[in-house]
Design an enzyme around this catalytic site. Structure first.
Site, mmCIF file in Angstrom:
data_model
loop_
_atom_site.group_PDB
_atom_site.id
_atom_site.type_symbol
_atom_site.label_atom_id
_atom_site.label_comp_id
_atom_site.label_asym_id
_atom_site.label_seq_id
_atom_site.Cartn_x
_atom_site.Cartn_y
_atom_site.Cartn_z
ATOM 1 N N LEU A 9 125.403 -115.061 25.903
ATOM 2 C CA LEU A 9 126.080 -115.960 26.824
ATOM 3 C C LEU A 9 125.524 -117.353 26.585
ATOM 4 C CD1 LEU A 9 125.948 -113.984 30.232
ATOM 5 C CD2 LEU A 9 127.920 -114.215 28.711
ATOM 6 N N ASP A 10 126.347 -118.384 26.764
ATOM 7 C CA ASP A 10 125.838 -119.749 26.660
ATOM 8 C C ASP A 10 124.683 -119.934 27.643
ATOM 9 O OD1 ASP A 10 127.707 -120.384 24.762
ATOM 10 O OD2 ASP A 10 129.074 -121.393 26.147
ATOM 11 N N THR A 11 123.770 -120.818 27.305
ATOM 12 C CA THR A 11 122.583 -121.053 28.134
ATOM 13 C C THR A 11 122.942 -121.333 29.589
ATOM 14 O OG1 THR A 11 121.296 -121.859 26.251
ATOM 15 C CG2 THR A 11 120.556 -122.526 28.448
ATOM 16 N N THR A 20 125.711 -120.577 31.157
ATOM 17 C CA THR A 20 126.616 -119.580 31.731
ATOM 18 C C THR A 20 125.802 -118.390 32.219
ATOM 19 O OG1 THR A 20 128.415 -120.232 30.249
ATOM 20 C CG2 THR A 20 128.590 -118.072 31.291
#
Length: 279
Positions: free
Chosen positions: A111-113, A115
């Site tokens: 997951l994006d940092t 998110t």
């Protein structure tokens, strides 16, 4: 009690701790200050002091209080909640924290940092390979909740082209294919539209860096609180300092193989983790 040591830069102590120990919440940081569990150059500090370049910071805390509790776990896979502002993998990452307590589990996707949400780990060996294959074959549905500005977006599958801009740590999305761009596909299902806001269920068909955030911005529906692809004026209007994008639901659609018994299993994030999704 573990000791964590790092060399600071010219910034507030709280900011330095959030960079080197992103798993620590600000509330937990304040608690450590009150208890005298943080030292700067060997001296206990009781307030959020300003560091100078090269200052030695020592943080003492019981790692066990940070132990991630799985929302789903069996002998093959585990699903955790990853908080925002911590990387999925790499140094001082959520994956590193999980491995500290569950050494047999390895990260299955990212997951994006910024998110937060559901993230899957697999037990090393056959389960790890089986889950990798499931992701390759798109047997794992990943659903996100996104709160964005504007109304009028229709439910459906949207395609475009995404190109990474490494020097800016961002991506750009366009209708036309360009050199270095890749096709993306995202499913947006409208849950509710009201008062200039849209609440969406988002499903990734492709899974590129910043895909949801950049794709929605390209369509004119920036995610509320997004500092990179959103609008500062809109974020201030709604008082959001972090992006309203959460990986809230997973559905396993694995028809055969070692993990076929998971077919139809649905995991949904508890409602208390979705408090930012007002409309």
């Amino acid at each position: 009690m573990q000791e964590f040591v790092f060399r600071g830069k010219s910034r507030n102590l709280s900011k330095a701790v959030s960079v080197y120990l992103p798993v620590l919440t600000y509330g937990f940081f304040r608690k450590l200050l009150r208890k005298g569990e943080i030292k700067v150059n060997g001296v206990k500090v009781k307030e959020d002091v300003k560091l100078s370049d090269g200052d030695e910071v020592k943080v003492y805390f019981d790692y066990a209080v940070l132990k991630p509790v799985p929302l789903f776990i069996n002998d093959d896979v585990a699903v955790f909640y990853k908080p925002p502002k911590i990387a999925s993998d790499g140094e001082n990452s959520f994956s590193e924290l999980v491995k500290f307590f569950y050494p047999d589990f390895t990260l299955a996707h990212r997951l994006d940092t910024n998110t937060d949400g559901l993230i899957i780990f697999a037990k090393r060996g056959e389960a790890e390979e089986a889950l990798k294959e499931a992701f390759r074959r798109r047997y794992v549905e990943k659903h996100y909740l996104a709160l964005c500005n504007g109304t009028g977006l229709a439910s459906g599958t949207y395609k475009a082209y995404l190109k990474k801009i490494p020097e800016q740590s961002r991506v750009v999305v366009s209708h036309e294919k360009e050199k270095g761009s890749e096709e993306i596909a995202t499913i947006f299902n409208v849950i509710e539209q009201k008062d200039g806001l849209s609440l969406l269920d988002v499903e990734l068909i492709t899974g590129k860096t910043h895909q949801i955030r950049a794709h929605l911005a390209h369509l004119g529906h920036m995610i509320i609180g997004d500092p990179k692809y959103g609008r500062e004026s809109v974020n201030r209007l709604y008082g959001q300092k972090r992006q309203c994008l959460t990986a809230y639901k997973l559905i396993f659609r694995i028809p055969c193989g070692k993990l076929a018994y998971l077919n139809g299993t649905e995991i949904i994030l508890p409602k208390e983790k979705l408090k930012d999704f007002f409309i």
